[in-house]
Design a protein around this motif. Structure first.
Motif, PDB file in Angstrom:
ATOM      1  N   SER A  16      -2.220 -19.945  14.729  1.00 14.44           N
ATOM      2  CA  SER A  16      -2.343 -19.564  13.321  1.00 14.44           C
ATOM      3  C   SER A  16      -0.951 -19.508  12.705  1.00 14.44           C
ATOM      4  O   SER A  16       0.009 -19.092  13.358  1.00 14.44           O
ATOM      5  CB  SER A  16      -2.991 -18.189  13.171  1.00 14.44           C
ATOM      6  N   GLY A  25      -5.668 -21.564  10.519  1.00 12.44           N
ATOM      7  CA  GLY A  25      -6.076 -21.087  11.825  1.00 12.44           C
ATOM      8  C   GLY A  25      -6.855 -19.792  11.780  1.00 12.44           C
ATOM      9  O   GLY A  25      -7.118 -19.261  10.724  1.00 12.44           O
ATOM     10  N   PRO A  26      -7.222 -19.357  12.980  1.00 11.69           N
ATOM     11  CA  PRO A  26      -6.824 -19.912  14.271  1.00 11.69           C
ATOM     12  C   PRO A  26      -7.525 -21.239  14.568  1.00 11.69           C
ATOM     13  O   PRO A  26      -8.701 -21.403  14.309  1.00 11.69           O
ATOM     14  CB  PRO A  26      -7.222 -18.841  15.285  1.00 11.69           C
TER      15      PRO A  26
END
Length: 193
Positions: A16, A25-26
């Motif tokens: 992330s 993200g993640p």
């Protein structure tokens, strides 16, 4: 061994970060993947160029925004994508301001100066030079230099960036013009362009 079996054996970890102002993200990313490959293959951010693959030419440079807000230029071909976990970066795609449709509405002073000076020829190294120059101008805002030392400071800041077309003079002139035009970057300046 089948392709699926090989892919299943590749170790992945979540990643992330913030890229160009957006939280990413993640995302599960293979361990050991170079950051430039993550930018290209996972995010379709291809403006950062792969040059030498050894961290020498600096074509792969992006701007990393530190926790204190300061900027540094960081190479992506030799850096593991997971080394950027939790960090904030700006690629060439995130430099200019854009509208909701993605149309460019305002270039940065560095981008404008590069265009005005026609600093690039083939353009392959330009995104790396823009990242390096952006971090340099940011540093000057915090640690200004004397006008007499500006040329040397520019050369030291951009010396590791390689331009195969030998456009260095125009890159340096553009950066000099931005430094001189940006309040607080140069101490005791008389316009000696």
């Amino acid at each position: 061994m089948s392709k699926e079996a090989i892919v299943a054996r590749i170790e992945k970890k979540p990643l992330s970060m913030t890229i160009n102002g957006k939280k990413i993200g993640p995302i599960d990313v293979p361990v050991g993947m170079p950051m430039i490959d993550f930018l290209h293959h996972y995010l379709n951010l291809t403006g950062t160029h792969f040059g030498c693959g050894e961290g020498v030419c600096h074509a792969c440079t992006v701007v990393e925004v530190k926790s204190d807000g300061s900027m540094v230029d960081t190479r992506t071909c030799i850096a593991n994508a997971h080394s950027f976990d939790g960090k904030t970066i700006i690629t060439i795609e995130g430099q200019a301001k854009t509208d909701a449709s993605g149309n460019v509405t305002q270039l940065t002073p560095i981008q404008t100066a590069f265009i005005e000076k026609f600093s690039f020829q083939c353009g392959y190294c330009t995104s790396g030079f823009i990242a390096g120059a952006t971090a340099f101008i940011d540093r000057l805002k915090r640690e200004p230099v004397k006008r007499a030392d500006l040329e040397t400071a520019i050369e030291e800041a951009l010396n590791d960036h390689i331009c195969r077309c030998t456009g260095y003079v125009r890159y340096y002139e553009a950066v000099r013009d931005v430094a001189l035009a940006t309040p607080g970057c140069v101490i005791g300046q008389e316009d000696k362009r």
